[in-house]
Scaffold this active site. Structure first.
Site, PDB file in Angstrom:
ATOM      1  N   ARG A 148       0.956  -1.129  -0.104  1.00 58.63           N
ATOM      2  CA  ARG A 148      -0.019   0.068   0.112  1.00 58.63           C
ATOM      3  C   ARG A 148       1.051   1.107   0.125  1.00 58.63           C
ATOM      4  NH1 ARG A 148      -3.798   2.400   4.874  1.00 58.63           N
ATOM      5  NH2 ARG A 148      -1.943   3.388   5.405  1.00 58.63           N
ATOM      6  N   TYR A 160      -2.610  11.411   6.768  1.00 57.94           N
ATOM      7  CA  TYR A 160      -3.234  10.012   7.176  1.00 57.94           C
ATOM      8  C   TYR A 160      -2.169   9.031   6.320  1.00 57.94           C
ATOM      9  CZ  TYR A 160      -4.838   5.347   7.072  1.00 57.94           C
ATOM     10  OH  TYR A 160      -4.734   4.054   7.172  1.00 57.94           O
ATOM     11  N   ASP A 222      -5.155   3.717   0.122  1.00 59.13           N
ATOM     12  CA  ASP A 222      -6.301   4.082   0.856  1.00 59.13           C
ATOM     13  C   ASP A 222      -6.786   5.646   0.909  1.00 59.13           C
ATOM     14  OD1 ASP A 222      -8.272   4.238   3.222  1.00 59.13           O
ATOM     15  OD2 ASP A 222      -6.846   3.034   4.657  1.00 59.13           O
ATOM     16  N   HIS A 224      -9.234   6.742   2.635  1.00 59.97           N
ATOM     17  CA  HIS A 224      -9.619   6.876   4.046  1.00 59.97           C
ATOM     18  C   HIS A 224     -10.909   7.812   4.113  1.00 59.97           C
ATOM     19  CE1 HIS A 224      -8.408   6.787   8.604  1.00 59.97           C
ATOM     20  NE2 HIS A 224      -7.965   5.485   8.086  1.00 59.97           N
ATOM     21  N   GLU A 248      -9.071   1.754  -1.507  1.00 55.01           N
ATOM     22  CA  GLU A 248      -9.809   1.469  -0.429  1.00 55.01           C
ATOM     23  C   GLU A 248     -10.391   2.883  -0.036  1.00 55.01           C
ATOM     24  OE1 GLU A 248      -7.053   0.179   2.586  1.00 55.01           O
ATOM     25  OE2 GLU A 248      -8.529   0.713   4.400  1.00 55.01           O
ATOM     26  N   GLU A 274     -13.694  -1.319   6.775  1.00 58.11           N
ATOM     27  CA  GLU A 274     -13.071  -1.283   7.679  1.00 58.11           C
ATOM     28  C   GLU A 274     -13.748  -0.693   9.084  1.00 58.11           C
ATOM     29  OE1 GLU A 274      -9.392   0.494   6.805  1.00 58.11           O
ATOM     30  OE2 GLU A 274      -9.785   2.241   8.313  1.00 58.11           O
ATOM     31  N   ARG A 295     -13.441  -5.379   3.707  1.00 66.45           N
ATOM     32  CA  ARG A 295     -12.337  -4.954   4.596  1.00 66.45           C
ATOM     33  C   ARG A 295     -12.441  -4.981   6.062  1.00 66.45           C
ATOM     34  NH1 ARG A 295      -7.965  -4.104   4.800  1.00 66.45           N
ATOM     35  NH2 ARG A 295      -7.920  -2.045   5.309  1.00 66.45           N
ATOM     36  N   GLU A 351      -4.242  -7.412   5.336  1.00 66.95           N
ATOM     37  CA  GLU A 351      -3.422  -6.089   5.502  1.00 66.95           C
ATOM     38  C   GLU A 351      -2.555  -6.600   6.889  1.00 66.95           C
ATOM     39  OE1 GLU A 351      -5.645  -2.867   7.302  1.00 66.95           O
ATOM     40  OE2 GLU A 351      -3.878  -1.585   6.675  1.00 66.95           O
ATOM     41  N   TRP A 414     -12.046  11.952   8.451  1.00 68.60           N
ATOM     42  CA  TRP A 414     -10.464  11.686   9.027  1.00 68.60           C
ATOM     43  C   TRP A 414     -10.169  10.355   8.397  1.00 68.60           C
ATOM     44  CZ3 TRP A 414      -7.878   7.835  11.309  1.00 68.60           C
ATOM     45  CH2 TRP A 414      -6.336   8.089  11.236  1.00 68.60           C
TER      46      TRP A 414
HETATM   47  O1  EZ4 Z   1      -7.007   4.387   9.920  1.00 64.73           O
HETATM   48  O2  EZ4 Z   1      -7.298   1.396  11.751  1.00 64.73           O
HETATM   49  O3  EZ4 Z   1      -6.287   0.700   6.285  1.00 64.73           O
HETATM   50  N1  EZ4 Z   1      -6.046   0.767   7.228  1.00 64.73           N
HETATM   51  C1  EZ4 Z   1      -6.655   1.884   8.077  1.00 64.73           C
HETATM   52  C2  EZ4 Z   1      -6.168   2.045   9.706  1.00 64.73           C
HETATM   53  C3  EZ4 Z   1      -7.091   2.751  10.260  1.00 64.73           C
HETATM   54  C4  EZ4 Z   1      -6.865   2.561  11.874  1.00 64.73           C
HETATM   55  C5  EZ4 Z   1      -8.206   3.298  12.698  1.00 64.73           C
HETATM   56  O4  EZ4 Z   1      -7.900   2.690  14.055  1.00 64.73           O
HETATM   57  O5  EZ4 Z   1      -7.312   2.699   7.586  1.00 64.73           O
HETATM   58  O6  EZ4 Z   1      -4.993   2.640   9.536  1.00 64.73           O
HETATM   59 CO    CO Z   2      -8.191   1.884   5.808  1.00 63.75          CO
END
Ligand code: EZ4
Ligand code: CO
Length: 414
Positions: A148, A160, A222, A224, A248, A274, A295, A351, A414
C-alpha cells in the site's frame, strides 16, 4: 458438561491500548478474544464487564452459534462498533477454547487450509516521492509482495498513513492514535486536509512508482473516507492506467450508494468496510456488485462466526476478503483473521502491520510471515498466549485518532 467459569476483561497498553477478553471453562481451558476499538476502548470494556460477562457464566462454551445469537438478538439494540466488538471478543475466545479442546489449530475447524499462506500487504509511505521509494524498497526487502502506498500532499502537514520517522533502519509504520495531552486532558490532534490538492497529487505518485518499480508489483491505496462520490469516481478513473490492486475507502462508509457512482466511471477495484460491523452494512454493495473486497476485521464484525457468514455471502458474488489488519487490532484479533484467511475459498489479501516488540512480548504469537505470506501456525486454538503479569505493567493511557479540518476550518472525515 463443561461450563464457562469466568470471563475477565484485561486492559493493557504495551505501546498502544488493547482490550482482551479471557474466558475460562470449568475444565480449565482458556480462550482469548480481542475487543479493541481504537480510541473508544473503555466503552467496549464496560459493555463486556457490565452487560456480557454476567450472562456468560454457566453457559456451555461449546455452543458458539447459540451464544452469538443470544448476545446479538438478546440485546435488542443491534449492531454498532461497541456491541459488535464485544460479541466478537466472546465469539473468538469460544472458538479458541473449542480448537484448544480439540487439539487443533482453529483453521482446521473452519474447513482446513485452502492455501499455503495468506498474501499480506505492507504499508509503504513517504512525505516525498523519494522517501516513498525508499520505503517501498524497504518493504520489498522485508519480503512483502504487495504494498500500500500513501504520501504527503504538497501544502499539507501530517497526512493520514504517512510514517513520521523515515530514517533507514527505523520501522516504517505509522501510528495514527496519539497520546496528546493538553493541560492535563487527552485530546485528539487536529490535521488539515484539502481534497483538491490530494487529487492533483496522487496520480503522479502512482505514475512515478510504476515507472520505478514496474507493472507487476500489486499496489494498493487508502482514500480513508475523504472524497465525495464524484471526486472518488475521478480518482478511480485517473488511477486506471496504474492498475491498482484496490482503491480503499474512497468515500465515507455509511453511504452504500456512493460506491455505485464510482463503479459507473471506473474499473479500478474497490475495497471498503473497515468501519462496518455487520454483513448488513454490505447488503447493497455485495448483491449489486459495487465492490471487490470486504475490509472488515474479525475484531469489529462479531468475530469468526459472523465474519465467516459475511465472507461466504461475498463469495457468492465473486467478492473477496481483504481484512483490516492495523496495529489497533491486537495480535489476538490478527491471529483470528489469519485462521479465516487460510480457510475461506474467497481470500483476497490480508493487511499486515507488524506489532511493536513490546506488544509482541505481552502477546506471544505463533503466526509467521515468510516470503510475503502470513500463516497462523499449527498450535492448538488461535496460537496466542497473553503474559498477564507483563500486561498488567502497561497501564491504559487515553489516546485518540486525529480530527481533520479543511483549510477553512470545517471538520472533515479523517
Ligand atoms: O485508520 O485502524 O487501512 N487501514 C486503516 C487504519 C485505520 C486505523 C483506525 O484505527 O485505515 O490505519
Ligand atoms: Co483503511
Amino acid at each position: 458438561m463443561s461450563h464457562i467459569e469466568s470471563a475477565e476483561v484485561l486492559l493493557t497498553s504495551p505501546g498502544r491500548n488493547f482490550v482482551t477478553l479471557k474466558i475460562t471453562t470449568s475444565d480449565g481451558v482458556t480462550g482469548l478474544g480481542d475487543a479493541t476499538v481504537n480510541g473508544r476502548e473503555l466503552a467496549v470494556a464496560a459493555y463486556l464487564t457490565d452487560h456480557v460477562v454476567p450472562l456468560l457464566i454457566g453457559r456451555d462454551p461449546a455452543n458458539i452459534e447459540d451464544t452469538w445469537q443470544y448476545l446479538y438478538r438478546g440485546a435488542y439494540w443491534r449492531r454498532g462498533p461497541v456491541t459488535m466488538a464485544a460479541i466478537a471478543a466472546v465469539d473468538v475466545a469460544l472458538w479458541d477454547i473449542k480448537a484448544k479442546a480439540a487439539g487443533l489449530p482453529l483453521y482446521q475447524l473452519l474447513g482446513g487450509a485452502s492455501r499455503k499462506g495468506a498474501l499480506a500487504y505492507g504499508h509503504a509511505s513517504g512525505t516525498t516521492v523519494e522517501a516513498l521509494f525508499d520505503s517501498i524498497r524497504n518493504h520489498l526487502e522485508l519480503g512483502f509482495r504487495a504494498i500500500r502506498i500513501q504520501t504527503g500532499v504538497p501544502g499539507l502537514g501530517q497526512v493520514y498513513g504517512v510514517a513520521g520517522d523515515q530514517r533507514p533502519g527505523q520501522r516504517y509504520d505509522y501510528e495514527p492514535a496519539r497520546r496528546n495531552v493538553v493541560a492535563g486532558r487527552a485530546l485528539p490532534v487536529e490535521e488539515e486536509w484539502d481534497t483538491s490538492a490530494y487529487l492533483r497529487h496522487i496520480p503522479g505518485v502512482f505514475e512515478a512508482v510504476r515507472h520505478e518499480f514496474g507493472p507487476e508489483l500489486p499496489l494498493l491505496h487508502d482514500g480513508h473516507h475523504r472524497m465525495r462520490p464524484i471526486e472518488a469516481a475521478r480518482l478511480a478513473r485517473d488511477l486506471e492506467p496504474y492498475r491498482l490492486f484496490w482503491l480503499e475507502d474512497a468515500t465515507p462508509g455509511e453511504d452504500q450508494d456512493a460506491l455505485r457512482l464510482i463503479r459507473q466511471h471506473s474499473t479500478t477495484p474497490i475495497a471498503i468496510g473497515e468501519v462496518f460491523n455487520t454483513a448488513f452494512d454490505y447488503q447493497t454493495l455485495i448483491t449489486e456488485r459495487l465492490i471487490d473486497y470486504v475490509r472488515s476485521a474479525v475484531t469489529h464484525t462479531g468475530g469468526i462466526t459472523h465474519m465467516r457468514k459475511l465472507l461466504d455471502f461475498a463469495g457468492l458474488y465473486g467478492i473477496r476478503s481483504g481484512m483490516h489488519g492495523p496495529t489497533d487490532v491486537s495480535p489476538v484479533g490478527m491471529a483470528a483473521a489469519l485462521h479465516l484467511d487460510l480457510a475461506v475459498h474467497n481470500f483476497g489479501i490480508q493487511e499486515y502491520m507488524k506489532h511493536s516488540d513490546t506488544t509482541l512480548e505481552v502477546f506471544r504469537t505463533s503466526y509467521t510471515f515468510t516470503d510475503g505470506l502470513l500463516h497462523p501456525g499449527v498450535n492448538p486454538g488461535l496460537g496466542v498466549d497473553l503474559d498477564e503479569d507483563l500486561a498488567a505493567r502497561f497501564e491504559y493511557t487515553p489516546a485518540y485518532l486525529p480530527i481533520n479540518r479543511t483549510l477553512d476550518g470545517t471538520v472533515h472525515d479523517w
